[in-house]
Design a protein around this motif. Structure first.
Motif, PDB file in Angstrom:
ATOM      1  N   ASN A 121      -7.889  -5.577  -7.227  1.00  0.00           N
ATOM      2  CA  ASN A 121      -8.076  -4.006  -7.708  1.00  0.00           C
ATOM      3  C   ASN A 121      -6.210  -3.533  -8.061  1.00  0.00           C
ATOM      4  OD1 ASN A 121     -10.172  -4.193  -7.038  1.00  0.00           O
ATOM      5  ND2 ASN A 121      -9.239  -3.494  -4.502  1.00  0.00           N
ATOM      6  N   TYR A 138      -3.707  -0.403  -8.836  1.00  0.00           N
ATOM      7  CA  TYR A 138      -3.748   1.081  -8.148  1.00  0.00           C
ATOM      8  C   TYR A 138      -2.286   1.953  -8.646  1.00  0.00           C
ATOM      9  CZ  TYR A 138      -5.778  -1.251  -4.656  1.00  0.00           C
ATOM     10  OH  TYR A 138      -7.050  -2.017  -3.167  1.00  0.00           O
ATOM     11  N   VAL A 143      -8.911  -3.771   9.730  1.00  0.00           N
ATOM     12  CA  VAL A 143      -8.988  -4.081   8.571  1.00  0.00           C
ATOM     13  C   VAL A 143      -9.856  -5.998   8.142  1.00  0.00           C
ATOM     14  CG1 VAL A 143      -8.613  -3.862   6.415  1.00  0.00           C
ATOM     15  CG2 VAL A 143      -8.283  -1.358   7.230  1.00  0.00           C
ATOM     16  N   TRP A 161      -3.691   6.768   1.335  1.00  0.00           N
ATOM     17  CA  TRP A 161      -4.676   7.769   1.911  1.00  0.00           C
ATOM     18  C   TRP A 161      -5.636   7.145   2.744  1.00  0.00           C
ATOM     19  CZ3 TRP A 161      -4.799  11.606  -2.704  1.00  0.00           C
ATOM     20  CH2 TRP A 161      -2.830  11.943  -3.072  1.00  0.00           C
ATOM     21  N   PRO A 162      -5.741   7.722   4.045  1.00  0.00           N
ATOM     22  CA  PRO A 162      -6.898   6.411   4.282  1.00  0.00           C
ATOM     23  C   PRO A 162      -8.303   6.902   3.847  1.00  0.00           C
ATOM     24  CG  PRO A 162      -5.650   7.395   6.097  1.00  0.00           C
ATOM     25  CD  PRO A 162      -4.962   8.065   4.772  1.00  0.00           C
ATOM     26  N   HIS A 163      -8.969   6.341   3.178  1.00  0.00           N
ATOM     27  CA  HIS A 163     -10.294   6.744   2.866  1.00  0.00           C
ATOM     28  C   HIS A 163     -11.254   7.340   2.963  1.00  0.00           C
ATOM     29  CE1 HIS A 163     -10.113   2.479   0.785  1.00  0.00           C
ATOM     30  NE2 HIS A 163      -9.809   3.425   0.017  1.00  0.00           N
ATOM     31  N   HIS A 195      -7.377   4.106  -7.671  1.00  0.00           N
ATOM     32  CA  HIS A 195      -7.702   2.964  -7.934  1.00  0.00           C
ATOM     33  C   HIS A 195      -8.664   1.872  -8.490  1.00  0.00           C
ATOM     34  CE1 HIS A 195      -6.809   3.937  -3.550  1.00  0.00           C
ATOM     35  NE2 HIS A 195      -6.596   5.127  -3.929  1.00  0.00           N
ATOM     36  N   PRO A 220      -2.197  -0.700  -3.071  1.00  0.00           N
ATOM     37  CA  PRO A 220      -2.069   0.531  -3.449  1.00  0.00           C
ATOM     38  C   PRO A 220      -0.246   1.124  -2.208  1.00  0.00           C
ATOM     39  CG  PRO A 220      -2.900  -0.162  -1.103  1.00  0.00           C
ATOM     40  CD  PRO A 220      -2.477  -1.366  -1.800  1.00  0.00           C
ATOM     41  N   GLN A 241       0.202   2.249   9.866  1.00  0.00           N
ATOM     42  CA  GLN A 241      -1.077   1.568   8.713  1.00  0.00           C
ATOM     43  C   GLN A 241      -0.072   0.555   8.414  1.00  0.00           C
ATOM     44  OE1 GLN A 241      -1.078   3.717   4.590  1.00  0.00           O
ATOM     45  NE2 GLN A 241      -1.022   5.641   6.284  1.00  0.00           N
ATOM     46  N   LYS A 296     -11.215  -0.670  -8.819  1.00  0.00           N
ATOM     47  CA  LYS A 296     -11.514  -1.446  -7.783  1.00  0.00           C
ATOM     48  C   LYS A 296     -12.361  -2.664  -9.292  1.00  0.00           C
ATOM     49  CE  LYS A 296     -11.098   0.518  -3.909  1.00  0.00           C
ATOM     50  NZ  LYS A 296     -12.616   0.723  -3.234  1.00  0.00           N
ATOM     51  N   HIS A 342       5.002  -2.241   5.528  1.00  0.00           N
ATOM     52  CA  HIS A 342       3.353  -2.109   5.536  1.00  0.00           C
ATOM     53  C   HIS A 342       2.761  -2.800   3.242  1.00  0.00           C
ATOM     54  CE1 HIS A 342      -0.823   0.818   4.075  1.00  0.00           C
ATOM     55  NE2 HIS A 342      -0.711  -0.215   4.425  1.00  0.00           N
ATOM     56  N   LEU A 358      -3.432  -2.130   9.450  1.00  0.00           N
ATOM     57  CA  LEU A 358      -4.220  -2.922   8.705  1.00  0.00           C
ATOM     58  C   LEU A 358      -4.403  -4.312   9.295  1.00  0.00           C
ATOM     59  CD1 LEU A 358      -5.142  -3.941   5.235  1.00  0.00           C
ATOM     60  CD2 LEU A 358      -2.362  -4.686   5.856  1.00  0.00           C
ATOM     61  N   ARG A 388      -3.931 -11.123   0.148  1.00  0.00           N
ATOM     62  CA  ARG A 388      -3.839 -10.443  -1.274  1.00  0.00           C
ATOM     63  C   ARG A 388      -3.019 -11.210  -2.226  1.00  0.00           C
ATOM     64  NH1 ARG A 388      -7.552  -5.142  -1.616  1.00  0.00           N
ATOM     65  NH2 ARG A 388      -8.953  -6.163  -0.414  1.00  0.00           N
TER      66      ARG A 388
HETATM   67  P1  NDP Z   1     -10.459   1.281   5.405  1.00  0.00           P
HETATM   68  O1  NDP Z   1     -11.030   0.389   6.312  1.00  0.00           O
HETATM   69  O2  NDP Z   1     -11.287   2.897   4.968  1.00  0.00           O
HETATM   70  O3  NDP Z   1      -9.880   0.969   3.946  1.00  0.00           O
HETATM   71  C1  NDP Z   1      -9.412  -0.601   4.343  1.00  0.00           C
HETATM   72  C2  NDP Z   1      -9.270  -0.792   2.303  1.00  0.00           C
HETATM   73  O4  NDP Z   1      -8.026  -2.343   2.975  1.00  0.00           O
HETATM   74  C3  NDP Z   1     -10.328  -1.496   2.370  1.00  0.00           C
HETATM   75  O5  NDP Z   1     -11.544  -0.378   1.118  1.00  0.00           O
HETATM   76  C4  NDP Z   1     -10.052  -2.797   0.986  1.00  0.00           C
HETATM   77  O6  NDP Z   1      -9.096  -1.817  -0.138  1.00  0.00           O
HETATM   78  C5  NDP Z   1      -8.308  -2.870   2.189  1.00  0.00           C
HETATM   79  N1  NDP Z   1      -8.592  -4.422   2.786  1.00  0.00           N
HETATM   80  C6  NDP Z   1      -9.454  -4.965   3.206  1.00  0.00           C
HETATM   81  N2  NDP Z   1      -8.706  -6.233   3.288  1.00  0.00           N
HETATM   82  C7  NDP Z   1      -7.319  -6.006   2.705  1.00  0.00           C
HETATM   83  C8  NDP Z   1      -6.133  -6.887   2.974  1.00  0.00           C
HETATM   84  N3  NDP Z   1      -6.539  -8.392   3.910  1.00  0.00           N
HETATM   85  N4  NDP Z   1      -5.199  -6.588   2.944  1.00  0.00           N
HETATM   86  C9  NDP Z   1      -4.927  -5.477   2.490  1.00  0.00           C
HETATM   87  N5  NDP Z   1      -5.890  -4.506   1.864  1.00  0.00           N
HETATM   88  C10 NDP Z   1      -7.137  -5.177   2.492  1.00  0.00           C
HETATM   89  O7  NDP Z   1      -9.143   1.565   5.904  1.00  0.00           O
HETATM   90  P2  NDP Z   1      -8.404   3.225   5.750  1.00  0.00           P
HETATM   91  O8  NDP Z   1      -8.535   3.834   3.738  1.00  0.00           O
HETATM   92  O9  NDP Z   1      -7.672   4.099   6.871  1.00  0.00           O
HETATM   93  O10 NDP Z   1      -6.772   2.410   5.261  1.00  0.00           O
HETATM   94  C11 NDP Z   1      -6.780   1.291   6.654  1.00  0.00           C
HETATM   95  C12 NDP Z   1      -5.649   0.094   5.807  1.00  0.00           C
HETATM   96  O11 NDP Z   1      -6.321  -0.509   4.765  1.00  0.00           O
HETATM   97  C13 NDP Z   1      -4.397   0.999   5.278  1.00  0.00           C
HETATM   98  O12 NDP Z   1      -3.671   1.249   6.120  1.00  0.00           O
HETATM   99  C14 NDP Z   1      -4.028  -0.058   4.301  1.00  0.00           C
HETATM  100  O13 NDP Z   1      -3.043  -1.212   4.557  1.00  0.00           O
HETATM  101  C15 NDP Z   1      -5.290  -0.704   3.851  1.00  0.00           C
HETATM  102  N6  NDP Z   1      -5.564   0.204   1.845  1.00  0.00           N
HETATM  103  C16 NDP Z   1      -6.025   0.881   2.082  1.00  0.00           C
HETATM  104  C17 NDP Z   1      -6.030   1.360   0.921  1.00  0.00           C
HETATM  105  C18 NDP Z   1      -6.141   3.463   0.817  1.00  0.00           C
HETATM  106  O14 NDP Z   1      -6.056   3.488  -0.658  1.00  0.00           O
HETATM  107  N7  NDP Z   1      -6.864   4.105   1.869  1.00  0.00           N
HETATM  108  C19 NDP Z   1      -5.991   0.757   0.201  1.00  0.00           C
HETATM  109  C20 NDP Z   1      -6.293  -0.857   0.133  1.00  0.00           C
HETATM  110  C21 NDP Z   1      -5.681  -1.504   1.366  1.00  0.00           C
HETATM  111  P3  NDP Z   1      -9.476  -1.818  -1.431  1.00  0.00           P
HETATM  112  O15 NDP Z   1     -10.758  -1.180  -1.467  1.00  0.00           O
HETATM  113  O16 NDP Z   1      -9.177  -1.255  -2.417  1.00  0.00           O
HETATM  114  O17 NDP Z   1      -9.953  -3.271  -1.565  1.00  0.00           O
END
Ligand code: NDP
Length: 503
Positions: free
Chosen positions: A194, A196, A432, A284-286, A216, A132, A424, A218, A175, A428, A184
């Motif tokens: 995925n 992005y 995460v 953008w945090p989900h 995104h 992303p 960020q 997925k 990041h 992560l 990944r």
């Molecule tokens: P959330 O907990 O809502 O989202 C975390 C997301 O991180 C998951 O949905 C997944 O994205 C992704 N993820 C899970 N495991 C890993 C990994 N090992 N490596 C990379 N990505 C992973 O938190 P936030 O949205 O607040 O984001 C927290 C952190 O997650 C971010 O700083 C970023 O590093 C990472 N992230 C965030 C995404 C976003 O668009 N908000 C997208 C991808 C990563 P997915 O569902 O897309 O697989």
């Protein structure tokens, strides 16, 4: 019934009598220049290879469709998105980034995720990655960055010093480096990752209101990755494993699919947002911008000829349709130039006529003329200029994007919030990743960074430490570095940054 044999011909359709014995003066004599068939065959063979892409050279692709599953007309007037249930033909290409055309699919590298939508308003290309975010946010750094991921100019081998020297001097990469060195960074297949947009794009509706969006895709197959050890084995055993996997799955009737989710912000929300929405090193945090499901991408047909459909496929983020625009993200702005430019170099000025690139549902009616390999009637006898009073194609004001306000002085602006770069990456790592993800991350980094010079290891480890103290400490321990030195470097660069930000 025996199949009627097709006759072998020259490139110009003349029958060929013998394709096994060159024309010679006597049975043991020299070859005669008048053997036009031999000359044509060799000369064409000499020209079979076209320049490979400077990035994303190794890839696989497939045809399929995109289906809209929700009403998005309040955000965009794009016709191919204007009704739930509507399907649009697509071609998608997945790729590694740094390696050459013959390189291994299991390399640690981001994966390209490009989709061409053949819409009724012309082709729309979305050219994303399986991550992303990206390493840098200014296009002036792009060529340098890519050089460091390629081969050393003297040894012609990949060079861990080049790789980490640049990244450790480019803190905004932390990041993406953290994602790349998690598992990944080595997806099990193209089907198990995925896609992005990474960039922020603009959607605008029929009322002229606009929104900032991120895409995104997925995977419906679930995320699956290779560990470092599995990837190392795979690189040797089957360098084409992901290419083969995609082809064979589709041939078996297992059609991979992805659910498209959008993150959408109004301009007002973006104004007050904690993160700079034009900074491609941030997500953008989900929790703050919940993704909305809007469609499904399905790949269900293999290419018949790899060169025609995959190697010649040319995507460009500038190929947009009304209802979708680009944002002022500097990287995206530069990609609009660079992708088209690279295809002009690789495929020539008429690459849009190659069937895989040609619009299928909105034929070209432009005033572009001539050039190498113009293979249609080139506009026939119609006028080749605008304005004209001979019935030539006219611009359609309804295709105009609503005006967009910009202001300020032309200048070279450094990024305003450099201390954000670590937040960020740290989130992560802390919030995460599972304990196993964290161990694999540290192991993957130690294995790679350990090949760089000590001073570079220290500088890079200080960045990991700034993202998260435990993260940096574990990398330091794995590399046998002095934690005190890592902390000192982390603090020094903090002070330097503070000064630069204040100035
Ligand atoms: P959330 O907990 O809502 O989202 C975390 C997301 O991180 C998951 O949905 C997944 O994205 C992704 N993820 C899970 N495991 C890993 C990994 N090992 N490596 C990379 N990505 C992973 O938190 P936030 O949205 O607040 O984001 C927290 C952190 O997650 C971010 O700083 C970023 O590093 C990472 N992230 C965030 C995404 C976003 O668009 N908000 C997208 C991808 C990563 P997915 O569902 O897309 O697989």
């Amino acid at each position: 019934m025996p199949r009627k044999k097709k006759r072998l011909t020259s490139a110009f359709g003349a029958p060929v009598g013998d394709d096994q014995n060159s024309l010679t003066a006597g049975a043991r004599g020299p070859v005669l220049m008048q053997d036009a068939h031999l000359l044509e065959k060799l000369a064409h063979f000499d020209r079979e290879r076209i320049p490979e892409r400077v990035v994303h050279a190794k890839g696989a692709g497939a045809h399929g469709y995109f289906e809209v599953t929700a009403d998005v007309t309040r955000w965009t007037k794009a016709k191919f998105l204007n009704q739930a249930g509507k399907k649009t033909e697509v071609f998608a290409r997945f790729s590694t980034v740094g390696g050459e055309r013959g390189s291994a699919d299991a390399a640690r590298d981001p994966r390209g995720f490009a989709v061409k939508f053949y819409t009724e308003e012309g082709n729309y290309d979305l050219v994303g990655n399986n991550t992303p975010v990206f390493f840098i946010r200014d296009p002036l750094k792009f060529a340098d960055f890519i050089h460091t991921q390629k081969r050393n100019p003297a040894t012609n081998c990949p060079d861990p010093d080049m790789f980490w020297d640049f990244l450790s001097l480019t803190p905004e990469s932390i990041h993406q480096v953290t994602i790349l060195f998690s598992d990944r960074g080595t997806p099990a297949t193209f089907r198990n990752m995925n896609g992005y947009s990474s960039h922020t794009y603009k959607w605008y509706n029929a009322q002229g209101e606009y929104f900032w969006v991120q895409y995104h895709f997925k995977t419906d197959q679930g995320i699956k990755n290779l560990t470092r050890q599995q990837a190392e084995v795979m690189k040797g055993k089957d360098p084409d494993h992901a290419t083969r996997d995609l082809y064979e799955a589709i041939a078996r009737g297992e059609h991979p699919s992805w659910t498209l989710e959008m993150q959408i912000l109004t301009p007002e929300q973006a104004q007050d947002f904690r993160w700079d929405i034009l900074d491609i090193t941030k997500v953008w945090p989900h929790g703050e911008v919940p993704p909305v499901k809007i469609g499904k991408l399905v790949l269900n047909r293999n290419p018949v000829n790899y060169f025609a459909e995959v190697e010649q496929a040319a995507f460009c983020p500038g190929n947009l349709v009304p209802g979708i625009g680009i944002s002022p993200d500097k990287m995206l702005q530069a990609r609009v130039f660079s992708y088209h430019d690279t295809h002009l170099h690789r495929l020539g000025p008429n690459y849009h006529l190659i069937p895989i690139n040609a619009p299928k549902r909105a034929p070209e009616t432009s005033y572009q003329r001539d050039g190498f390999m113009r293979v249609d009637d080139g506009g026939g006898s119609g006028p080749n200029y605008w304005p004209n009073s001979f019935g030539g194609p006219a611009p359609d004001p309804s295709a105009l994007e609503p005006p967009f306000a910009v202001e300020g002085y032309a200048d070279r602006y450094p990024y305003q919030f450099p201390n954000d770069d670590f937040v960020q990456a740290g989130n992560l790592y802390r919030k995460v990743m599972t304990a196993r993800d964290r161990s694999n991350l540290v192991g993957n980094i130690v294995d790679h960074l350990g090949n760089a010079q000590k001073r570079i290891q220290l500088r890079q480890t200080a960045l990991f430490y700034k993202a998260d103290q435990e993260y940096g400490s574990r990398v330091a321990k794995g590399l046998g570095l002095s934690l005190a030195e890592v902390k000192r470097l982390a603090a020094v660069s903090d002070q330097k940054r503070a000064k630069a930000t204040a100035a």
